[in-house]
Design an enzyme around this catalytic site. Structure first.
Site, short mmCIF file in Angstrom:
data_model
loop_
_atom_site.label_atom_id
_atom_site.label_comp_id
_atom_site.label_asym_id
_atom_site.label_seq_id
_atom_site.Cartn_x
_atom_site.Cartn_y
_atom_site.Cartn_z
N LEU A 16 23.15 25.12 -22.50
CA LEU A 16 24.19 24.64 -23.45
C LEU A 16 23.61 23.22 -23.90
O LEU A 16 24.02 22.59 -25.10
CB LEU A 16 25.38 24.40 -22.59
CG LEU A 16 26.24 25.86 -22.29
CD1 LEU A 16 27.41 25.64 -21.72
CD2 LEU A 16 26.35 26.56 -23.56
N GLY A 17 22.72 22.60 -22.96
CA GLY A 17 22.41 21.40 -23.24
C GLY A 17 21.22 20.72 -22.33
O GLY A 17 21.03 21.22 -21.27
N MET A 21 18.17 13.64 -17.31
CA MET A 21 18.39 14.05 -15.76
C MET A 21 18.60 15.42 -15.57
O MET A 21 17.96 15.87 -14.38
CB MET A 21 20.01 13.24 -15.53
CG MET A 21 20.31 13.61 -13.90
SD MET A 21 22.11 12.84 -13.94
CE MET A 21 22.63 13.78 -12.45
N LYS A 38 25.23 22.48 -13.97
CA LYS A 38 24.21 21.46 -14.17
C LYS A 38 22.98 21.43 -13.26
O LYS A 38 23.62 21.37 -11.82
CB LYS A 38 25.14 20.22 -14.17
CG LYS A 38 23.99 18.89 -14.36
CD LYS A 38 24.63 17.63 -14.30
CE LYS A 38 25.49 17.16 -15.43
NZ LYS A 38 26.07 15.77 -15.30
N ASP A 131 30.80 6.28 -19.05
CA ASP A 131 29.94 6.90 -20.14
C ASP A 131 30.91 7.45 -21.18
O ASP A 131 30.54 8.73 -21.35
CB ASP A 131 28.73 7.79 -19.78
CG ASP A 131 27.81 7.92 -20.90
OD1 ASP A 131 27.99 7.32 -21.93
OD2 ASP A 131 27.13 8.93 -20.81
#
Length: 318
Positions: A16-17, A21, A38, A131
């Protein structure tokens, strides 16, 4: 077997991305549930990346809110540490605005109220997001959901600093972060205002120039708020105050916007001077009684971020 392989007991289904990091995948659990995973990518397995992932897990576990994606699992001690979160269907605010243009007034007020309520909850838990930006907000079916606490600061923890390195997004970063001043919950309020302004106008409040140009605009208070509805303008301006102590709290914003939402029930409601007047007293109220505490109960989430929450954008960002 998936071509992407597995991480721990999770089968990777789709990437997805990707960021500096790590990477975020849509993954399947052993029970067939879809989750967002993640994982640190191989080139980012240094101590600072591991510490940031550990802090993200710690920050998210301190927060229980329908406005924040839940942590389902994590393994921080394996060869490639990973974090598993619930998978939220919906576009990011960034993708929604890029694809369909600025939000109408009723949806904009709902979004602004939902984000403020989310911030009130995480601030009460002792967490500063650091963020907040359109790419880190999912337009979920039950309201906005905050994602990516990768550089969040748990207030009672030691700050993670990297000499010569800036973590964040310039146009959505509070001036005190650039000035290396004390950073606390008001930094998220500044980011809330920049995010709401983007949702209202379709353009970044501090321009599309270089990071240095955006930083200069932030430090000098040069926000372009043309097109922000008059009903929201006093709150946005107050939240962009250069002095953090003079910004309204998230709890106060959530309360004010909850009342404003009852006025702006349709696309043409709330644009009158009366709706603007409802928001205007926030600055005077803050000055008169001091900044309210963030442990005030935020309004309950309201259903539906618009009738069409399409797509399946990245859930936690890398």
């Amino acid at each position: 077997m998936s071509k992407l392989g597995k991480v721990g007991p999770y089968t990777l289904l789709e990437r997805l991305g990707r960021g500096g990091m790590g990477e975020v995948y849509l993954a399947g659990s052993r029970r067939g549930e879809r989750v967002a995973l993640k994982v640190l990518h191989e080139l980012a397995e240094d101590d600072s990346s591991r510490i940031r992932l550990e802090r993200e897990v710690r920050a998210l576990r301190r927060v229980e809110s329908p406005y924040v994606a839940r942590v389902l699992d994590a393994d921080l001690d394996c060869a490639r540490p990973y974090l598993v979160m619930e998978h939220i269907e919906g576009d990011t605010l960034l993708d929604r605005v890029r694809g369909e243009g600025p939000l109408d007034l009723a949806l904009l007020v709902e979004l602004a109220q939902g984000i403020a309520a989310a911030l009130a909850i995480i601030h009460a838990a002792g967490v500063v997001h650091r963020d907040l930006k359109p790419a880190n907000i999912i337009m979920g079916a039950d309201g906005p959901v905050l994602i990516d606490f990768g550089i969040a600061q748990v207030i009672d923890a030691t700050r993670l600093t990297m000499t010569g390195t800036f973590l964040g997004t310039p146009g959505y970063t509070a001036p005190e972060i650039f000035a290396d001043e004390q950073v606390d919950s008001p930094a998220d309020i500044h980011a809330w205002a920049a995010t709401v302004a983007f949702a209202a106008t379709g353009r970044p409040a501090f321009g599309r120039g270089t990071p240095e140009a955006q930083m200069y605009a932030v430090l000098n208070g040069q926000a372009d708020l043309k097109g922000v509805p008059v009903a929201l303008l006093p709150l946005v301006r107050a939240a962009l105050n250069r002095e953090p102590a003079k910004r309204p709290t998230a709890a106060l914003l959530a309360d004010r916007l909850s009342r404003l939402a009852r006025v702006t029930g349709g696309p043409e409601a709330g644009v009158s001077s009366g709706a603007g007047a409802l928001a205007a007293p926030v600055v005077e109220e803050e000055a008169a009684r001091g900044r309210t505490t963030d442990d005030a109960r935020p309004p309950a989430p309201r259903k539906a971020m618009g009738e069409d929450s399409r797509g399946s954008g990245p859930r936690p960002r890398p």
